[in-house]
Design a protein around this motif. Structure first.
Motif, PDB file in Angstrom:
ATOM      1  N   ASN A 196      13.642  20.749  45.027  1.00  0.00           N
ATOM      2  CA  ASN A 196      14.387  19.776  45.821  1.00  0.00           C
ATOM      3  C   ASN A 196      14.036  19.880  47.303  1.00  0.00           C
ATOM      4  O   ASN A 196      13.917  18.864  48.000  1.00  0.00           O
ATOM      5  N   SER A 200      12.330  16.885  49.656  1.00  0.00           N
ATOM      6  CA  SER A 200      12.981  16.401  50.872  1.00  0.00           C
ATOM      7  C   SER A 200      12.039  16.356  52.064  1.00  0.00           C
ATOM      8  O   SER A 200      12.307  15.677  53.053  1.00  0.00           O
ATOM      9  N   LYS A 221      15.679   8.971  39.321  1.00  0.00           N
ATOM     10  CA  LYS A 221      16.746   8.633  40.271  1.00  0.00           C
ATOM     11  C   LYS A 221      17.186   9.823  41.107  1.00  0.00           C
ATOM     12  O   LYS A 221      17.323   9.722  42.332  1.00  0.00           O
ATOM     13  N   GLU A 222      17.413  10.959  40.454  1.00  0.00           N
ATOM     14  CA  GLU A 222      17.876  12.151  41.175  1.00  0.00           C
ATOM     15  C   GLU A 222      16.884  12.585  42.242  1.00  0.00           C
ATOM     16  O   GLU A 222      17.259  12.949  43.363  1.00  0.00           O
ATOM     17  N   GLN A 223      15.604  12.528  41.899  1.00  0.00           N
ATOM     18  CA  GLN A 223      14.567  12.942  42.855  1.00  0.00           C
ATOM     19  C   GLN A 223      14.408  11.915  43.978  1.00  0.00           C
ATOM     20  O   GLN A 223      14.210  12.281  45.143  1.00  0.00           O
ATOM     21  N   GLU A 225      16.705  10.118  45.243  1.00  0.00           N
ATOM     22  CA  GLU A 225      17.843  10.288  46.146  1.00  0.00           C
ATOM     23  C   GLU A 225      17.586  11.402  47.153  1.00  0.00           C
ATOM     24  O   GLU A 225      18.065  11.366  48.289  1.00  0.00           O
ATOM     25  N   ASP A 229      13.853   7.987  52.755  1.00  0.00           N
ATOM     26  CA  ASP A 229      13.823   6.568  52.384  1.00  0.00           C
ATOM     27  C   ASP A 229      12.538   5.887  52.839  1.00  0.00           C
ATOM     28  O   ASP A 229      12.305   4.712  52.537  1.00  0.00           O
ATOM     29  N   GLU A 246      13.688   3.639  36.792  1.00  0.00           N
ATOM     30  CA  GLU A 246      14.356   4.166  37.972  1.00  0.00           C
ATOM     31  C   GLU A 246      13.463   4.063  39.205  1.00  0.00           C
ATOM     32  O   GLU A 246      13.973   3.951  40.332  1.00  0.00           O
ATOM     33  N   ALA A 250      14.629   2.261  42.646  1.00  0.00           N
ATOM     34  CA  ALA A 250      14.491   2.939  43.936  1.00  0.00           C
ATOM     35  C   ALA A 250      13.705   2.095  44.929  1.00  0.00           C
ATOM     36  O   ALA A 250      14.036   2.033  46.117  1.00  0.00           O
ATOM     37  N   ASN A 253      15.806  -1.087  45.939  1.00  0.00           N
ATOM     38  CA  ASN A 253      16.965  -0.774  46.775  1.00  0.00           C
ATOM     39  C   ASN A 253      16.600   0.033  48.018  1.00  0.00           C
ATOM     40  O   ASN A 253      17.483   0.545  48.706  1.00  0.00           O
ATOM     41  N   LYS A 255      15.389   2.937  48.368  1.00  0.00           N
ATOM     42  CA  LYS A 255      15.693   4.365  48.341  1.00  0.00           C
ATOM     43  C   LYS A 255      14.468   5.181  48.747  1.00  0.00           C
ATOM     44  O   LYS A 255      14.587   6.290  49.237  1.00  0.00           O
TER      45      LYS A 255
END
Length: 326
Positions: A196, A200, A221-223, A225, A229, A246, A250, A253, A255
Motif C-alpha cells: 500500500n 501511494s 478498487k481498493e488499490q 483508492e 488521483d 473496477e 476508477a 470517476n 480516482k
C-alpha cells in the motif's frame, strides 16, 4: 546429434528466418508450417509430429494433446502459455517450453512508448492533425522527468523498464516479493515491503507480473483508492492482473489519472467488452508487446532451437513443467 529424424508442426505464424536460424546446426528435423486450422483439423494432423510450435492463436487443448501420440515437446514462441493445457501435458510426459527472453526488449520499448504517448498526448494529437485541426493549446502535456515510476515485478522486463526510465530521470521504485533489496539497489531501484505504501507513491504504475492465483485481479478498487488521483497505470503484462470493471469505474470517476493498456483478459478486445477503451484518459493498443520484427525472429529461433536440443540431446531450456514430467 541423434540419428533419428524428427518432425515439427509450426501451428501459428512464425518467422521463417528465425526457425531456420534455430535449426541451422540440425539436419535431422523437418518443419511443416500449417496454420489457421480448427481444433478438429489439428487433432487429425498432430499424431505424425514429434514437436509443435505455437504462439497465442492455437489452443492446445486436452483433446489435441490426447491425440498427439508421438508428441514429445511443445514450444510457445513467447512468454505466456495459458493457451496450452499443461496439466494434460504433465500426464502424458510432454515438455512445454517458452521463450521469455525473445521479446523482452520489444515489451520494454512498448511500455515506454505508451507512457510517452500518454504524457504528451501523441495519439490524440496525431488523430487531431489528420482531422484537419491545430489544437496546440488543448494538447499541452507533461514530462516523465522527476516523476516516480512504480514497477510491480522487477524481472527482465521490469528491470529493463526501470533502466530506461532512469535515463529519463525518473525515480524508480518497485514491489516484488521474490527479489532482494540488494538486487533492487544494484539496478537503482528502491524496493518496498509494504504494497500500500508503494502504491501511494507512484505517478506511473507499470505491471510486469504473470497471472497466477495471487496476482489475478490484484489491482482493483481498493488499490485505486490508495493511488494518487493523477496516477497512470501501464499494463503490458496480462489483462487479468487488473480488475477491468473496477478500472473503468476508477477512470470514469477520476480516482486515477489514466491508463495505458496493451493486454486484456479477453482478446481480441473491444469497447463493448472493455468500455474503458473509449475513454479520453486511456491509451490502448491491441497486444503489441511482442509484435516487433526483431522479437518475432528471436522467439521463433529460440522455440525451434529449444525443441532441437530436447529431441537430440534431452536438454530442456525454459521448461515450465520439467519437474512434472520427470
Amino acid at each position: 546429434m541423434s540419428d533419428k529424424k524428427f518432425k515439427i508442426l509450426v501451428a501459428d505464424n512464425c518467422s521463417k528466418s528465425g526457425l531456420d536460424e534455430g535449426l541451422e546446426t540440425y539436419n535431422n528435423i523437418q518443419i511443416d508450417i500449417r496454420t489457421k486450422h480448427t481444433e478438429e483439423e489439428l487433432i487429425e494432423m498432430i499424431p505424425e509430429y514429434d514437436a509443435m510450435i505455437v504462439r497465442s492463436a492455437t489452443k492446445v487443448t486436452a483433446p489435441v494433446i490426447e491425440a498427439a501420440t508421438n508428441l514429445k515437446i511443445i514450444a510457445r514462441a513467447g512468454a505466456g502459455y495459458n493457451n496450452i493445457d499443461v496439466e494434460v501435458c504433465n500426464k502424458k510426459g510432454i515438455a512445454v517450453i517458452i521463450t521469455p527472453t525473445g521479446n523482452t526488449n520489444a515489451v520494454i520499448e512498448l511500455t515506454l512508448g505508451l507512457m510517452l504517448s500518454w504524457v504528451r498526448h501523441i495519439s490524440i494529437a496525431n488523430q487531431s492533425m489528420k482531422d484537419g485541426k491545430w489544437e496546440k493549446k488543448k494538447l499541452k502535456g507533461s514530462e516523465l522527468k522527476g516523476k516516480t515510476l512504480g514497477i510491480l515485478g522487477i524481472g527482465r522486463i521490469g528491470a529493463g523498464v526501470s533502466k530506461i526510465c532512469q535515463a529519463f530521470e525518473m525515480k524508480t521504485i518497485a514491489y516484488d516479493v521474490f527479489v532482494s533489496k540488494e538486487y533492487a539497489k544494484s539496478i537503482g531501484v528502491d524496493l518496498y515491503e509494504d504494497f500500500n505504501e508503494f502504491l501511494s507513491e507512484v505517478d506511473f504504475l507499470s505491471l510486469h507480473v504473470p497471472v497466477t492465483d495471487s496476482t489475478r485481479g490484484m489491482i482493483g478498487k481498493e488499490q485505486f483508492e490508495i493511488m494518487k488521483d493523477t496516477a497512470v497505470i501501464v499494463n503490458c503484462a496480462r489483462g487479468a492482473v487488473i480488475n477491468e470493471k473496477e478500472l473503468y469505474d476508477a477512470l470514469s470517476n477520476k480516482k486515477i489519472g489514466g491508463a495505458c493498456i496493451d493486454v486484456y483478459s479477453k482478446e481480441p478486445a473491444s469497447k463493448e467488452d472493455f468500455p474503458y477503451i473509449g475513454l479520453d484518459n486511456v491509451v490502448c493498443t491491441p497486444h503489441l508487446g511482442a509484435s516487433s520484427k526483431e522479437a518475432q525472429v528471436n522467439v521463433a529461433m529460440l522455440a525451434a532451437n529449444g525443441i532441437a536440443q530436447y529431441l537430440n540431446d534431452n536438454k530442456l531450456i525454459n521448461c515450465v513443467n520439467e519437474k512434472s514430467i520427470k
